[in-house]
Scaffold this active site. Structure first.
Site, PDB file in Angstrom:
ATOM      1  N   SER A  82     -70.945   3.446  24.593  1.00  0.00           N
ATOM      2  CA  SER A  82     -72.148   3.562  23.451  1.00  0.00           C
ATOM      3  C   SER A  82     -72.034   3.243  22.429  1.00  0.00           C
ATOM      4  O   SER A  82     -72.882   3.121  21.570  1.00  0.00           O
ATOM      5  CB  SER A  82     -72.897   4.956  24.273  1.00  0.00           C
ATOM      6  OG  SER A  82     -72.035   5.937  23.553  1.00  0.00           O
ATOM      7  N   HIS A 122     -71.406   9.810  18.634  1.00  0.00           N
ATOM      8  CA  HIS A 122     -72.345   8.996  18.136  1.00  0.00           C
ATOM      9  C   HIS A 122     -72.434   8.869  16.586  1.00  0.00           C
ATOM     10  O   HIS A 122     -72.010  10.026  15.977  1.00  0.00           O
ATOM     11  CB  HIS A 122     -73.775   9.376  18.798  1.00  0.00           C
ATOM     12  CG  HIS A 122     -73.917   8.930  20.161  1.00  0.00           C
ATOM     13  ND1 HIS A 122     -75.047   9.184  21.033  1.00  0.00           N
ATOM     14  CD2 HIS A 122     -72.999   8.160  20.991  1.00  0.00           C
ATOM     15  CE1 HIS A 122     -74.708   8.392  22.113  1.00  0.00           C
ATOM     16  NE2 HIS A 122     -73.727   7.681  21.948  1.00  0.00           N
ATOM     17  N   ASP A 148     -80.924   9.491  20.340  1.00  0.00           N
ATOM     18  CA  ASP A 148     -80.532  10.652  21.194  1.00  0.00           C
ATOM     19  C   ASP A 148     -81.251  11.780  21.648  1.00  0.00           C
ATOM     20  O   ASP A 148     -80.935  12.618  22.246  1.00  0.00           O
ATOM     21  CB  ASP A 148     -78.899  11.043  20.795  1.00  0.00           C
ATOM     22  CG  ASP A 148     -77.905  10.193  20.495  1.00  0.00           C
ATOM     23  OD1 ASP A 148     -78.075   9.128  21.401  1.00  0.00           O
ATOM     24  OD2 ASP A 148     -76.919  10.408  19.927  1.00  0.00           O
TER      25      ASP A 148
END
Length: 206
Positions: A82, A122, A148
């Protein structure tokens, strides 16, 4: 669909089971074994002692890194894609987490979400700072189309500093692929342990 940039933080512990077996042996059993095969027993004793020293040294180094970096997990492995192209599966990340350092948009953080056992890595895309100094922020994977919020616990729209495990300060590409392979293919893990065990036995007999 949101993909979570999960990271692994576990150290292999299966080899520590030998200590449980040794604790079951009382002094009388040890004396009998020592009298029957003293040389082999001595070699086993020194191998176990050396192994214990290696494990103790590794734990001391790990604890030292925790103190130096301020992070409960100074080294983690990226488990998903990701965050591509910034990070790929198997990349080994080095983290720090000094509480006095402000969180800024654009930096990459590793955070925990309630209800999820594996931390996520992230990028911070938005920061909301209140007048009293409290900071809330929003994250997103570089390779994801949406933020998110779908990964946070129900009703949670922002993360706080207490959710952060660390901030990425450096990485080694693909070094953690062994960890991923062992997680994805348990048979490989058992085969590796069998090879290590065979090596120890052959070394003991030589």
């Amino acid at each position: 669909m949101v993909r979570a940039g999960a990271v692994g933080t576990h150290l292999p512990t299966s080899s520590l089971d030998i200590f449980g077996d040794l604790r079951k042996m009382n002094k009388r059993q040890c004396t009998i074994i020592s009298s029957i095969v003293p040389e082999k027993y001595d070699r086993l004793y020194y191998q176990v002692l050396n192994f214990a020293m290696i494990v103790s040294s590794a734990l001391m180094i790990w604890k030292g890194l925790i103190v130096l970096t301020g992070s409960e997990s100074p080294i983690v492995v990226v488990l998903s894609g990701s965050m591509e192209p910034a990070f790929h599966r198997g990349d080994l990340l080095f983290l720090t987490n000094f509480r006095e350092d402000p969180i800024r948009a654009g930096e990459i953080v590793v955070f925990k979400v309630e209800g999820r056992d594996i931390p996520i890595v992230h990028r911070v895309i938005k920061v909301h700072e209140k007048d009293n100094g409290d900071i809330k922020f929003l994250t997103k994977g570089d390779n994801n189309e949406v933020d998110d919020r779908g990964l946070y616990k129900e009703g949670q729209n922002w993360l706080e500093k207490k959710d952060v495990v660390g901030r990425a300060r450096g990485f080694l590409p693909y070094v953690g692929m062994v960890t991923i392979i062992m997680n994805d293919y348990p048979k490989f893990k058992y085969a590796l342990l069998a090879v290590m065990g065979a090596y120890v036995l052959l070394k003991r007999e030589s």
